[in-house]
Scaffold this motif. Structure first.
Motif, short mmCIF file in Angstrom:
data_model
loop_
_atom_site.label_atom_id
_atom_site.label_comp_id
_atom_site.label_asym_id
_atom_site.label_seq_id
_atom_site.Cartn_x
_atom_site.Cartn_y
_atom_site.Cartn_z
N UNK A 221 0.91 -1.18 -0.03
CA UNK A 221 0.12 0.15 0.14
C UNK A 221 0.67 1.36 0.06
N UNK A 222 0.14 2.39 -0.09
CA UNK A 222 1.00 3.77 0.23
C UNK A 222 0.19 4.44 1.22
N UNK A 223 0.91 5.05 1.91
CA UNK A 223 0.78 6.03 2.99
C UNK A 223 1.21 7.28 2.69
N UNK A 224 0.30 8.46 2.54
CA UNK A 224 0.74 9.82 2.38
C UNK A 224 0.31 10.90 3.60
N UNK A 225 1.33 11.38 4.46
CA UNK A 225 1.20 12.38 5.35
C UNK A 225 1.14 13.77 4.71
N UNK B 51 5.25 -1.05 2.34
CA UNK B 51 4.25 -0.15 2.45
C UNK B 51 5.31 1.23 2.08
N UNK B 52 5.10 2.01 1.05
CA UNK B 52 5.81 3.13 0.98
C UNK B 52 4.97 4.43 1.51
N UNK B 53 5.75 5.55 2.13
CA UNK B 53 5.34 6.55 2.98
C UNK B 53 5.72 7.67 2.38
N UNK B 54 4.88 8.55 1.84
CA UNK B 54 5.41 10.15 1.44
C UNK B 54 5.02 11.12 2.38
N UNK B 55 5.70 12.26 2.31
CA UNK B 55 5.45 13.39 3.30
C UNK B 55 5.33 14.47 2.35
N UNK B 56 3.98 14.85 2.30
CA UNK B 56 3.80 15.93 1.27
C UNK B 56 3.23 17.41 1.76
N UNK B 57 4.22 18.21 1.18
CA UNK B 57 3.49 19.78 1.62
C UNK B 57 2.57 19.96 0.25
N UNK B 58 1.56 20.27 0.50
CA UNK B 58 0.60 20.42 -0.58
C UNK B 58 0.41 22.07 -1.33
N UNK B 59 1.37 22.65 -1.12
CA UNK B 59 1.40 24.16 -1.85
C UNK B 59 0.55 24.92 -1.12
N UNK B 60 0.36 26.18 -1.62
CA UNK B 60 -0.50 27.02 -0.86
C UNK B 60 -2.07 26.70 -1.35
N UNK B 61 -2.85 26.45 -0.68
CA UNK B 61 -4.33 25.84 -0.99
C UNK B 61 -5.26 26.68 -0.39
N UNK B 62 -6.34 26.97 -0.94
CA UNK B 62 -7.54 27.60 -0.50
C UNK B 62 -8.47 26.88 0.61
N UNK C 170 -0.93 13.14 -8.00
CA UNK C 170 -0.12 12.81 -8.97
C UNK C 170 1.23 12.35 -8.22
N UNK C 171 1.48 12.85 -7.19
CA UNK C 171 3.03 12.47 -6.32
C UNK C 171 2.63 11.02 -5.94
N UNK C 172 1.62 11.00 -5.30
CA UNK C 172 1.02 9.60 -4.67
C UNK C 172 1.21 8.22 -5.80
N UNK C 173 0.71 8.81 -6.96
CA UNK C 173 0.60 7.89 -8.11
C UNK C 173 1.71 7.55 -8.82
N UNK C 174 2.59 8.66 -9.06
CA UNK C 174 3.60 8.57 -9.96
C UNK C 174 5.13 8.57 -9.32
N UNK C 175 5.04 9.27 -8.17
CA UNK C 175 6.67 9.18 -7.72
C UNK C 175 6.57 8.60 -6.27
N UNK C 176 5.49 8.08 -5.61
CA UNK C 176 5.66 7.31 -4.46
C UNK C 176 5.99 5.94 -4.68
N UNK C 177 6.90 5.46 -4.29
CA UNK C 177 7.12 3.93 -4.35
C UNK C 177 8.19 3.88 -3.51
N UNK D 70 9.61 7.70 2.18
CA UNK D 70 10.40 8.65 3.10
C UNK D 70 10.88 10.01 2.68
N UNK D 71 10.47 10.38 1.30
CA UNK D 71 10.83 11.70 0.74
C UNK D 71 9.87 12.68 1.33
#
Length: 213
Positions: free
Chosen positions: A114-118, A160-171, A189-196, A201-202
């Motif tokens: 699976x993939x987990x994104x924080x 299980x891959x874990x990504x740590x994501x700054x979402x940018x400036x969001x409304x 897109x990060x979860x689907x294409x870059x996180x593996x 841990x990126x």
């Protein structure tokens, strides 16, 4: 069968935008939140309401999910002159402990591989801090960044891959005073294409760049 994705803090802001994007990408989406919103209901996703300490572990969803997005967070502005320790602790409770508590509640539902994104913030970057202030928010986000990195090490054995994501400036309601206008959908897109497993841990920016710790 379409893949399953669980998003916490799904009733508004970044969580709502992630639910919308994931559904448009063909996922079965489960939106978890304390209280549903009309906007979330309009998406036609499965909605689960409640606090993590009140039976989330016992939710019978009947799935094994390949995606888990820990999103909920709060910002309480402060400065060196007006720090309130109770407010600081509140931010640690939600922003730092919340994602770890979410993983622990959902771990039995996550399939191997699976993939987990924080969802975090670059305000939790120590190297990137050039403006000061917002002690509680910065410290709590630095702590959750460490939690995400540590999870990525411990979950390698499960694939299980874990990504740590700054979402940018969001409304969102949290940033409304800053007049943000971007949607929080780049994270998908990060979860689907870059996180593996090679990138687990990126600490990413929504635009795909790697942020400093």
């Amino acid at each position: 069968m379409a893949p399953v994705s669980v998003v916490t803090g799904a009733n508004r802001g970044i969580g709502l935008a992630l639910c919308r994007k994931l559904k448009s990408n063909g996922y079965q989406v489960i939106g978890a939140c304390r209280k549903k919103s009309p906007e979330l209901e309009s998406l036609g996703v499965k909605i689960v309401e409640g606090r993590l300490g009140q039976g989330v572990r016992a939710w019978d969803w009947g799935w094994k999910g390949p995606r888990g997005v820990c999103n909920a967070g709060i910002l309480r502005e402060d400065s060196l002159e007006d720090i309130d320790m109770a407010v600081l602790r509140e931010q640690f409770e939600v922003n730092s402990l919340g994602p770890l508590r979410t993983y622990l509640a959902l771990q039995d539902k996550l399939a191997d591989n699976a993939k987990v994104c924080i969802v975090t913030s670059r305000m939790g970057s120590i190297e990137d801090n050039g403006s000061g202030g917002d002690y509680g928010y910065r410290m709590s986000k630095a702590a959750v960044n460490m939690a995400g990195k540590t999870l990525s090490v411990d979950l390698k054995k499960k694939g299980i891959a874990v990504g740590i994501l700054h979402p940018g400036f969001v409304a969102t309601d949290m940033t409304a005073k800053y007049h943000g206008g971007m949607e929080g959908q780049g994270g998908v897109k990060i979860i689907e294409e870059k996180l593996h497993m090679d990138t687990t841990g990126t600490f990413w920016h929504r635009n795909g760049s790697v942020l400093p710790w």
